[in-house]
Design an enzyme around this catalytic site. Structure first.
Site, PDB file in Angstrom:
ATOM      1  N   SER A 135       0.851  -1.186   0.000  1.00  0.00           N
ATOM      2  CA  SER A 135       0.000   0.000   0.000  1.00  0.00           C
ATOM      3  C   SER A 135       0.885   1.232   0.000  1.00  0.00           C
ATOM      4  O   SER A 135       2.025   1.188   0.480  1.00  0.00           O
ATOM      5  CB  SER A 135      -0.885   0.010   1.254  1.00  0.00           C
ATOM      6  OG  SER A 135      -1.565   1.245   1.396  1.00  0.00           O
TER       7      SER A 135
ATOM      8  N   TYR B 229      -2.945  -1.535  10.145  1.00  0.00           N
ATOM      9  CA  TYR B 229      -2.941  -1.786   8.699  1.00  0.00           C
ATOM     10  C   TYR B 229      -1.682  -1.178   8.075  1.00  0.00           C
ATOM     11  O   TYR B 229      -0.968  -1.850   7.311  1.00  0.00           O
ATOM     12  CB  TYR B 229      -4.188  -1.186   8.053  1.00  0.00           C
ATOM     13  CG  TYR B 229      -4.200  -1.304   6.547  1.00  0.00           C
ATOM     14  CD1 TYR B 229      -4.706  -2.446   5.934  1.00  0.00           C
ATOM     15  CD2 TYR B 229      -3.703  -0.286   5.728  1.00  0.00           C
ATOM     16  CE1 TYR B 229      -4.715  -2.575   4.550  1.00  0.00           C
ATOM     17  CE2 TYR B 229      -3.707  -0.411   4.350  1.00  0.00           C
ATOM     18  CZ  TYR B 229      -4.215  -1.547   3.768  1.00  0.00           C
ATOM     19  OH  TYR B 229      -4.213  -1.660   2.402  1.00  0.00           O
TER      20      TYR B 229
END
Length: 246
Positions: A135, A148
């Protein structure tokens, strides 16, 4: 990564980026196996793609992963590409231990465990690929989703090390680092105009995957604001913009 003729496993393949990649790879002439927790979601993807296969797996459960890996190799002995796409993203109010532990198990331990189970098979293939999906938040974290962001940073680091360890073998390691994309990863993402449209994201990714020589990191233009912030000397500025109002 060769464009066609692969046997490709995509975790988290029932929706979002995973399902979209499955569609593209299937259309390009690859055998695609999608995996996830929700059988109904997997079945819906397969129904639109005759010849695609689906298997369920709980990426939080180490025993389930080991059993799943054995079945994949048994049912699809030509398996030569694994795309670690399964992931969860949840807003945390300071430390929510249950959320943090589930996120680490799915996003980080899941890919490590599955790679451990499948790597001997992949190393025996003439050409193979491990693809991790990280990400932009691996490089500049979002304060609202600390675990996350941390798992994606760890997966980026792990990808670098695995690439070095596997140098000189038949297995290449590719990292796919998306920006925010219009999917159902979190409530509201699919309708958020600030997120990149999924079809545009996948089209740019497939173009980058087709480049020669092959790229080790697949970063669309939109994610470079985050990916290269530290390299540009703008980490603090970008962190502040990303987390404004938190």
């Amino acid at each position: 990564m060769q464009k066609s003729g692969n046997t490709i496993l995509i975790t988290g393949g029932g929706s979002g980026i995973g399902a979209a990649l499955a569609h593209e790879f299937h259309a390009a002439g690859n055998q695609v196996i999608i995996a996830g927790r929700r059988q109904a979601a997997l079945d819906a993807v397969v129904a639109e793609h005759p010849g695609m296969a689906a298997l369920t797996v709980d990426m939080e459960n180490p025993e389930a992963i080991a059993t799943f890996a054995g079945k994949v190799v048994s049912d699809f002995p030509a398996l030569n590409v694994v795309i670690h796409n399964a992931g969860i993203m949840t807003v945390e109010n300071r430390i929510d231990l249950a959320v943090a532990e589930a996120t680490i198990a799915t996003n980080l331990l899941g890919p490590i465990r599955l790679t451990h189970a499948l790597l001997p098979h992949l190393l025996a293939q003439p050409v193979a690929t491990l693809m991790t999906v990280t990400s932009g938040l691996a490089f500049v974290p979002l304060a609202a989703t600390p675990t996350y962001s941390a798992t994606k940073a760890a997966l980026h680091s792990w990808s670098l090390s695995m690439r070095e360890q596997l140098k000189g073998t038949s297995v290449e390691v590719i990292e796919l680092a998306p920006p925010g994309v219009q999917t159902d990863l979190m409530p509201g993402h699919a309708e958020n105009p600030q997120m990149m449209p999924l079809d545009a994201y996948i089209a740019e990714v497939m173009g980058l995957l087709g480049q020669e020589p092959a790229l080790e990191e697949i970063c669309v233009e939109r994610v470079k604001f985050l990916r290269d912030a530290e390299r540009r000397g703008e980490f603090a500025q970008v962190f502040g913009i990303l987390n404004a109002g938190h």
